[in-house]
Write a protein that holds these residues in place. Structure first.
Motif, PDB file in Angstrom:
ATOM      1  N   THR A  59      60.729  13.754  17.864  1.00 51.03           N
ATOM      2  CA  THR A  59      60.333  12.987  18.515  1.00 51.03           C
ATOM      3  C   THR A  59      59.238  14.756  19.858  1.00 51.03           C
ATOM      4  OG1 THR A  59      62.486  12.045  18.381  1.00 51.03           O
ATOM      5  CG2 THR A  59      60.787  11.483  20.770  1.00 51.03           C
ATOM      6  N   SER A  60      58.227  14.959  19.214  1.00 49.85           N
ATOM      7  CA  SER A  60      57.396  15.697  20.316  1.00 49.85           C
ATOM      8  C   SER A  60      55.879  14.903  20.664  1.00 49.85           C
ATOM      9  CB  SER A  60      57.149  16.972  19.549  1.00 49.85           C
ATOM     10  OG  SER A  60      58.125  17.886  19.453  1.00 49.85           O
ATOM     11  N   PHE A  61      56.679  14.137  21.348  1.00 46.36           N
ATOM     12  CA  PHE A  61      55.081  13.056  21.136  1.00 46.36           C
ATOM     13  C   PHE A  61      55.556  11.892  22.529  1.00 46.36           C
ATOM     14  CE2 PHE A  61      52.269   9.914  21.075  1.00 46.36           C
ATOM     15  CZ  PHE A  61      51.104  10.016  20.188  1.00 46.36           C
ATOM     16  N   GLY A  62      54.880  11.380  23.072  1.00 46.24           N
ATOM     17  CA  GLY A  62      54.821  10.693  23.904  1.00 46.24           C
ATOM     18  C   GLY A  62      55.686  10.838  25.988  1.00 46.24           C
ATOM     19  N   PHE A  63      54.698  12.085  26.521  1.00 44.04           N
ATOM     20  CA  PHE A  63      55.194  12.848  27.064  1.00 44.04           C
ATOM     21  C   PHE A  63      54.522  12.748  28.460  1.00 44.04           C
ATOM     22  CE2 PHE A  63      56.173  16.092  23.496  1.00 44.04           C
ATOM     23  CZ  PHE A  63      57.536  16.131  23.974  1.00 44.04           C
ATOM     24  N   TYR A  64      53.485  11.867  28.000  1.00 46.77           N
ATOM     25  CA  TYR A  64      52.942  11.855  29.406  1.00 46.77           C
ATOM     26  C   TYR A  64      53.176   9.823  29.431  1.00 46.77           C
ATOM     27  CZ  TYR A  64      50.868  15.392  27.608  1.00 46.77           C
ATOM     28  OH  TYR A  64      50.762  17.303  27.327  1.00 46.77           O
ATOM     29  N   ASP A  65      53.046   9.156  30.844  1.00 50.43           N
ATOM     30  CA  ASP A  65      53.265   7.991  30.783  1.00 50.43           C
ATOM     31  C   ASP A  65      52.038   6.974  30.498  1.00 50.43           C
ATOM     32  OD1 ASP A  65      52.135   8.813  33.626  1.00 50.43           O
ATOM     33  OD2 ASP A  65      54.017   8.068  34.831  1.00 50.43           O
ATOM     34  N   GLN A  66      50.902   7.437  31.039  1.00 48.00           N
ATOM     35  CA  GLN A  66      49.754   6.940  30.535  1.00 48.00           C
ATOM     36  C   GLN A  66      49.932   6.923  29.436  1.00 48.00           C
ATOM     37  OE1 GLN A  66      47.965   5.360  32.834  1.00 48.00           O
ATOM     38  NE2 GLN A  66      50.000   6.086  33.848  1.00 48.00           N
ATOM     39  N   ASP A  67      49.781   5.775  28.445  1.00 49.58           N
ATOM     40  CA  ASP A  67      48.626   5.852  26.998  1.00 49.58           C
ATOM     41  C   ASP A  67      47.531   6.861  26.930  1.00 49.58           C
ATOM     42  OD1 ASP A  67      50.272   3.846  26.535  1.00 49.58           O
ATOM     43  OD2 ASP A  67      49.315   2.056  27.160  1.00 49.58           O
ATOM     44  N   THR A  68      46.378   6.300  27.403  1.00 49.28           N
ATOM     45  CA  THR A  68      45.573   7.316  27.472  1.00 49.28           C
ATOM     46  C   THR A  68      45.791   8.670  27.162  1.00 49.28           C
ATOM     47  OG1 THR A  68      45.231   7.286  29.244  1.00 49.28           O
ATOM     48  CG2 THR A  68      43.730   5.755  28.606  1.00 49.28           C
ATOM     49  N   GLU A  69      46.924   9.303  28.180  1.00 45.01           N
ATOM     50  CA  GLU A  69      46.992  10.403  27.368  1.00 45.01           C
ATOM     51  C   GLU A  69      47.674  10.905  26.489  1.00 45.01           C
ATOM     52  OE1 GLU A  69      45.594  12.760  30.231  1.00 45.01           O
ATOM     53  OE2 GLU A  69      44.436  11.508  30.379  1.00 45.01           O
ATOM     54  N   ASN A  70      48.441   9.628  25.738  1.00 49.54           N
ATOM     55  CA  ASN A  70      48.752   9.898  24.699  1.00 49.54           C
ATOM     56  C   ASN A  70      47.918  10.186  23.096  1.00 49.54           C
ATOM     57  OD1 ASN A  70      51.855  10.403  25.063  1.00 49.54           O
ATOM     58  ND2 ASN A  70      51.775   8.552  26.476  1.00 49.54           N
TER      59      ASN A  70
END
Length: 253
Positions: A123-134
């Motif tokens: 789970t080293s993913f999804g750190f950004y609240d904006q979809d565009t950043e992920n």
């Protein structure tokens, strides 16, 4: 290994990130984790992916680089990439011709058409609240992979994780009482860490965007990566949305 989450990065600022993920307390709190179990999974992962000695592998958001170090000992050509300079100081002690570490934001491509395999573990993913950043992370992966290269993306399965979520847990490590809270709010999974050390109170947070299976399908489709299969756990079982603890996507460029 179900608690092995949040290896590095952060959805807010580098300063916020460095306060916790680069602090010695992060590694103290999680030092109890059974690394023999992790190594067993990495052994199985090598058997599953079948990388060859001439292949180049990237551990994306590698933290202190322990996984890259272990895999390099198995004869693989490894690069570890992480945003934290403090974390990478540990890995650099073990660097050699076929093991290197790079300090960089995971949203930015490191080298184009360079890697045969990219790993994003625990789970080293999804750190950004904006979809565009992920989305930028997957776009960077696409850029860095060679044609035909594979991406192994490991994430929690939200409905099962929420069902089993522990709101409060006390962990005593090295005589430090870590009070850990977890909550899901506005689509974010937030873990609060409270403790006192040498008379000083500390409070940190870890946060990830709680991404659904369908949301990952949107990311994958937009990235031009091709989904080969979805696994449901570290035993490499098939994914079942209602029951699997993990969502492990095996993708190909």
């Amino acid at each position: 290994m179900n608690n092995l989450i949040h290896t590095s990065q952060n959805e807010k600022t580098d300063e916020h990130f460095n306060q916790w993920f680069s602090s010695p307390y992060f590694h103290i709190l999680y030092k109890h984790q059974n690394y023999q179990e992790v190594q067993h999974f990495l052994d199985q992962l090598v058997d599953f992916l079948q990388p060859q000695p001439h292949h180049k592998l990237l551990d994306l958001a590698c933290g202190k680089g322990k996984h890259a170090i272990y895999l390099s000992k198995k004869g693989l050509d490894m690069t570890g990439l992480d945003i934290s300079e403090n974390n990478l100081r540990y890995g650099q002690k073990f660097a050699h011709e076929r093991l290197q570490f790079v300090q960089q934001d995971m949203r930015e491509p490191y080298q184009e058409n360079h890697f045969d395999f990219i790993l994003n573990l625990f789970t080293s993913f999804g750190f950004y609240d904006q979809d565009t950043e992920n989305q930028k992370v997957l776009d960077a992966v696409h850029t860095m992979l060679k044609p035909g290269g594979k991406f192994f993306l490991d994430f929690i399965n939200p409905p099962v994780y929420e069902r089993n979520l522990i709101p409060y847990e006390l962990s005593v490590v090295q005589n430090i009482k870590f009070q850990v809270t977890q909550k899901v709010e506005n689509g974010m999974l937030t873990k609060g860490i409270h403790f006192n050390d040498n008379g000083q109170d500390f409070h940190f947070e870890e946060s990830i965007k709680l991404l659904s299976y369908d949301k990952f399908q949107e990311y994958i489709e937009a990235s031009s990566l091709r989904l080969l299969q979805t696994l449901g756990g570290y035993d490499f079982s098939p994914f079942e949305e209602a029951d699997s603890e993990r969502m492990i996507f095996v993708l190909e460029k």
